[in-house]
Design a protein around this motif. Structure first.
Motif, PDB file in Angstrom:
ATOM      1  N   PHE A   1       0.737   1.415   3.866  1.00  8.60           N
ATOM      2  CA  PHE A   1       1.247   1.340   2.507  1.00  8.60           C
ATOM      3  C   PHE A   1       2.004   2.602   2.125  1.00  8.60           C
ATOM      4  O   PHE A   1       1.627   3.709   2.485  1.00  8.60           O
ATOM      5  CB  PHE A   1       0.099   1.115   1.518  1.00  8.60           C
ATOM      6  CG  PHE A   1      -0.343  -0.315   1.449  1.00  8.60           C
ATOM      7  CD1 PHE A   1       0.167  -1.167   0.493  1.00  8.60           C
ATOM      8  CD2 PHE A   1      -1.255  -0.807   2.364  1.00  8.60           C
ATOM      9  CE1 PHE A   1      -0.232  -2.487   0.434  1.00  8.60           C
ATOM     10  CE2 PHE A   1      -1.665  -2.126   2.313  1.00  8.60           C
ATOM     11  CZ  PHE A   1      -1.152  -2.975   1.342  1.00  8.60           C
ATOM     12  N   GLY A   2       3.092   2.395   1.365  1.00 13.07           N
ATOM     13  CA  GLY A   2       3.877   3.492   0.829  1.00 13.07           C
ATOM     14  C   GLY A   2       4.318   3.163  -0.579  1.00 13.07           C
ATOM     15  O   GLY A   2       3.966   2.125  -1.143  1.00 13.07           O
ATOM     16  N   SER A   3       5.131   4.009  -1.166  1.00 11.52           N
ATOM     17  CA  SER A   3       5.567   3.815  -2.550  1.00 11.52           C
ATOM     18  C   SER A   3       6.475   2.608  -2.715  1.00 11.52           C
ATOM     19  O   SER A   3       6.684   2.119  -3.823  1.00 11.52           O
ATOM     20  CB  SER A   3       6.297   5.071  -3.043  1.00 11.52           C
ATOM     21  OG  SER A   3       7.419   5.337  -2.215  1.00 11.52           O
ATOM     22  N   ASP A   4       7.029   2.093  -1.603  1.00 10.79           N
ATOM     23  CA  ASP A   4       7.949   0.961  -1.686  1.00 10.79           C
ATOM     24  C   ASP A   4       7.241  -0.386  -1.582  1.00 10.79           C
ATOM     25  O   ASP A   4       7.880  -1.432  -1.587  1.00 10.79           O
ATOM     26  CB  ASP A   4       9.004   1.058  -0.576  1.00 10.79           C
ATOM     27  CG  ASP A   4       8.385   1.086   0.820  1.00 10.79           C
ATOM     28  OD1 ASP A   4       7.207   1.465   0.934  1.00 10.79           O
ATOM     29  OD2 ASP A   4       9.092   0.737   1.788  1.00 10.79           O
ATOM     30  N   TRP A   5       5.904  -0.387  -1.474  1.00 13.70           N
ATOM     31  CA  TRP A   5       5.184  -1.650  -1.318  1.00 13.70           C
ATOM     32  C   TRP A   5       5.152  -2.414  -2.635  1.00 13.70           C
ATOM     33  O   TRP A   5       4.786  -1.884  -3.673  1.00 13.70           O
ATOM     34  CB  TRP A   5       3.761  -1.399  -0.843  1.00 13.70           C
ATOM     35  CG  TRP A   5       2.933  -2.657  -0.801  1.00 13.70           C
ATOM     36  CD1 TRP A   5       1.907  -2.995  -1.625  1.00 13.70           C
ATOM     37  CD2 TRP A   5       3.091  -3.746   0.106  1.00 13.70           C
ATOM     38  NE1 TRP A   5       1.405  -4.221  -1.292  1.00 13.70           N
ATOM     39  CE2 TRP A   5       2.114  -4.715  -0.229  1.00 13.70           C
ATOM     40  CE3 TRP A   5       3.967  -3.997   1.163  1.00 13.70           C
ATOM     41  CZ2 TRP A   5       1.987  -5.906   0.459  1.00 13.70           C
ATOM     42  CZ3 TRP A   5       3.834  -5.193   1.848  1.00 13.70           C
ATOM     43  CH2 TRP A   5       2.858  -6.129   1.500  1.00 13.70           C
ATOM     44  N   ASN A   6       5.545  -3.687  -2.583  1.00 12.25           N
ATOM     45  CA  ASN A   6       5.564  -4.542  -3.764  1.00 12.25           C
ATOM     46  C   ASN A   6       4.495  -5.612  -3.600  1.00 12.25           C
ATOM     47  O   ASN A   6       4.696  -6.595  -2.905  1.00 12.25           O
ATOM     48  CB  ASN A   6       6.950  -5.182  -3.931  1.00 12.25           C
ATOM     49  CG  ASN A   6       7.061  -5.998  -5.201  1.00 12.25           C
ATOM     50  OD1 ASN A   6       6.212  -5.910  -6.081  1.00 12.25           O
ATOM     51  ND2 ASN A   6       8.114  -6.780  -5.297  1.00 12.25           N
ATOM     52  N   GLY A   7       3.343  -5.402  -4.219  1.00 16.39           N
ATOM     53  CA  GLY A   7       2.205  -6.296  -4.020  1.00 16.39           C
ATOM     54  C   GLY A   7       2.256  -7.529  -4.890  1.00 16.39           C
ATOM     55  O   GLY A   7       1.461  -7.689  -5.823  1.00 16.39           O
TER      56      GLY A   7
ATOM     57  N   PRO B   1     -12.605  -5.105  -3.736  1.00 15.07           N
ATOM     58  CA  PRO B   1     -12.364  -3.843  -3.019  1.00 15.07           C
ATOM     59  C   PRO B   1     -12.332  -4.043  -1.506  1.00 15.07           C
ATOM     60  O   PRO B   1     -13.103  -4.824  -0.950  1.00 15.07           O
ATOM     61  CB  PRO B   1     -13.559  -2.976  -3.426  1.00 15.07           C
ATOM     62  CG  PRO B   1     -14.096  -3.591  -4.671  1.00 15.07           C
ATOM     63  CD  PRO B   1     -13.839  -5.059  -4.545  1.00 15.07           C
ATOM     64  N   LEU B   2     -11.426  -3.333  -0.851  1.00 20.67           N
ATOM     65  CA  LEU B   2     -11.347  -3.309   0.605  1.00 20.67           C
ATOM     66  C   LEU B   2     -11.515  -1.875   1.071  1.00 20.67           C
ATOM     67  O   LEU B   2     -11.060  -0.942   0.413  1.00 20.67           O
ATOM     68  CB  LEU B   2      -9.994  -3.845   1.088  1.00 20.67           C
ATOM     69  CG  LEU B   2      -9.660  -5.309   0.790  1.00 20.67           C
ATOM     70  CD1 LEU B   2      -8.260  -5.638   1.283  1.00 20.67           C
ATOM     71  CD2 LEU B   2     -10.683  -6.237   1.417  1.00 20.67           C
TER      72      LEU B   2
ATOM     73  N   GLU C   1      -8.324   2.619   1.774  1.00 17.01           N
ATOM     74  CA  GLU C   1      -8.996   1.706   0.859  1.00 17.01           C
ATOM     75  C   GLU C   1      -7.968   0.971   0.010  1.00 17.01           C
ATOM     76  O   GLU C   1      -6.823   1.410  -0.122  1.00 17.01           O
ATOM     77  CB  GLU C   1      -9.961   2.468  -0.063  1.00 17.01           C
ATOM     78  CG  GLU C   1     -11.111   3.139   0.661  1.00 17.01           C
ATOM     79  CD  GLU C   1     -12.025   3.905  -0.286  1.00 17.01           C
ATOM     80  OE1 GLU C   1     -11.734   3.929  -1.508  1.00 17.01           O
ATOM     81  OE2 GLU C   1     -13.015   4.481   0.194  1.00 17.01           O
ATOM     82  N   GLY C   2      -8.382  -0.149  -0.565  1.00 21.28           N
ATOM     83  CA  GLY C   2      -7.484  -0.914  -1.424  1.00 21.28           C
ATOM     84  C   GLY C   2      -8.194  -2.115  -2.000  1.00 21.28           C
ATOM     85  O   GLY C   2      -9.419  -2.110  -2.166  1.00 21.28           O
TER      86      GLY C   2
ATOM     87  N   GLU D   1      -2.271  -7.753  -1.089  1.00 27.59           N
ATOM     88  CA  GLU D   1      -3.087  -6.577  -0.816  1.00 27.59           C
ATOM     89  C   GLU D   1      -2.482  -5.399  -1.568  1.00 27.59           C
ATOM     90  O   GLU D   1      -1.261  -5.241  -1.609  1.00 27.59           O
ATOM     91  CB  GLU D   1      -3.126  -6.261   0.686  1.00 27.59           C
ATOM     92  CG  GLU D   1      -3.562  -7.427   1.556  1.00 27.59           C
ATOM     93  CD  GLU D   1      -2.430  -8.393   1.841  1.00 27.59           C
ATOM     94  OE1 GLU D   1      -1.294  -7.937   2.105  1.00 27.59           O
ATOM     95  OE2 GLU D   1      -2.668  -9.608   1.770  1.00 27.59           O
ATOM     96  N   ARG D   2      -3.337  -4.581  -2.148  1.00 28.34           N
ATOM     97  CA  ARG D   2      -2.873  -3.380  -2.839  1.00 28.34           C
ATOM     98  C   ARG D   2      -3.686  -2.192  -2.351  1.00 28.34           C
ATOM     99  O   ARG D   2      -4.891  -2.302  -2.137  1.00 28.34           O
ATOM    100  CB  ARG D   2      -2.987  -3.538  -4.353  1.00 28.34           C
ATOM    101  CG  ARG D   2      -2.092  -4.650  -4.895  1.00 28.34           C
ATOM    102  CD  ARG D   2      -1.942  -4.612  -6.407  1.00 28.34           C
ATOM    103  NE  ARG D   2      -0.970  -5.623  -6.831  1.00 28.34           N
ATOM    104  CZ  ARG D   2      -1.276  -6.744  -7.454  1.00 28.34           C
ATOM    105  NH1 ARG D   2      -2.532  -7.013  -7.736  1.00 28.34           N
ATOM    106  NH2 ARG D   2      -0.336  -7.600  -7.809  1.00 28.34           N
ATOM    107  N   SER D   3      -3.012  -1.067  -2.191  1.00 29.53           N
ATOM    108  CA  SER D   3      -3.648   0.123  -1.636  1.00 29.53           C
ATOM    109  C   SER D   3      -4.115   1.068  -2.730  1.00 29.53           C
ATOM    110  O   SER D   3      -3.517   1.151  -3.808  1.00 29.53           O
ATOM    111  CB  SER D   3      -2.668   0.855  -0.721  1.00 29.53           C
ATOM    112  OG  SER D   3      -3.227   2.059  -0.234  1.00 29.53           O
TER     113      SER D   3
END
Length: 279
Positions: A30-36, A64-65, A53-54, A81-83
């Protein structure tokens, strides 16, 4: 976001596995460009959190993951999925055709399941990294090798999770119908309406009723009524609850409505049924 993605072409008939087929493998960070954004697939997704985690997010929940979670998402389930911003999540995803998981949680449809597999991390990562390596090198018969490693992975998961799920062939029943059926099974004792069920699955109530009836040979409301009557039968036989109490705990708005519905479906009144069947 850093991503390596590989697509697999269809295997020739003589190399086609008898059941599941690995469609794609993705290794993501995951980075700042991830669009969940919530999305769905027509295949099963299996992903393993290798670090960080995410959350797994669906239409209705956020779970939670953490590192070493294995997540199985059945086809046509809206999810993303979100980080965590502090602990960036890394994971490997497998897209698997011709496979749907049936989780052992009674009769209720379960769109996804999460397992914590810390003690099996080395084995799982070894299989996943082997599949990734085969796809990177593309040596002779690499696709067939990947399919066999997938079979090994699924069998190992079946083993180490204590057989908490079983493999089921894919179904043509729309996810929305399965979700509606599960909602009815979980909430039949509550004031459930067709409008509420339709809102849960984001369908028009008339369209839902038509599709549900086509899938299960019973309308949503009649299925709800059947569950309530079945539940009330058990209470009539196994408890000393009053007819009013049984009506309320089975989801009926009044004793009179319960008695009318029971007699129409069963052929006798609740009281007569109890006298005949109570232990």
């Amino acid at each position: 976001m850093s991503t390596l993605s590989y697509s697999l072409t269809d295997l020739s008939p003589e190399h086609q596995p008898p059941h599941q087929h690995l469609r794609y493998v993705t290794s993501s960070s995951f980075g700042s460009d991830w669009n969940g954004v919530l999305h769905s697939h027509d295949c099963t997704e299996l992903f393993y959190v290798t670090d960080g985690e995410g959350w797994l997010c669906t239409d209705e929940t956020r779970i939670p993951l953490r590192k070493n979670n294995l997540v199985i998402v059945n086809p046509k389930v809206h999810h993303t999925e979100r980080s965590s911003p502090e602990k960036k999540m890394h994971y490997i995803v497998l897209g698997i055709d011709n496979l749907q998981f049936r989780f052992h949680e009674g009769e209720t449809f379960s769109p996804f399941q999460i397992f914590q597999l810390s003690s099996h991390r080395e084995m799982i990562l070894s299989l996943l990294h082997t599949i990734l390596e085969e796809l990177q090198k593309k040596q002779t018969s690499y696709e067939e090798v990947c399919q066999h490693y997938l079979s090994i992975l699924l069998l190992q998961l079946h083993r180490i999770t204590g057989k908490e799920f079983s493999f089921a062939p894919p179904t043509d029943i729309p996810y929305e119908c399965q979700r509606a059926k599960a909602y009815i099974e979980e909430h039949f004792h509550e004031p459930v309406t067709l409008e509420r069920i339709a809102a849960i699955v984001h369908w028009d109530k008339f369209y839902l009723s038509h599709q549900f009836s086509a899938a299960f040979s019973v309308s949503p409301i009649n299925y709800l009524l059947q569950l309530r009557i079945t539940h009330s039968k058990r209470l009539l036989c196994d408890t000393d609850y009053s007819i009013t109490q049984i009506a309320e705990s089975s989801g009926f708005s009044s004793q009179n409505y319960f008695t009318q519905a029971f007699k129409k479906l069963v052929g006798v009144s609740p009281r007569a049924y109890r006298q005949k069947h109570q232990k």
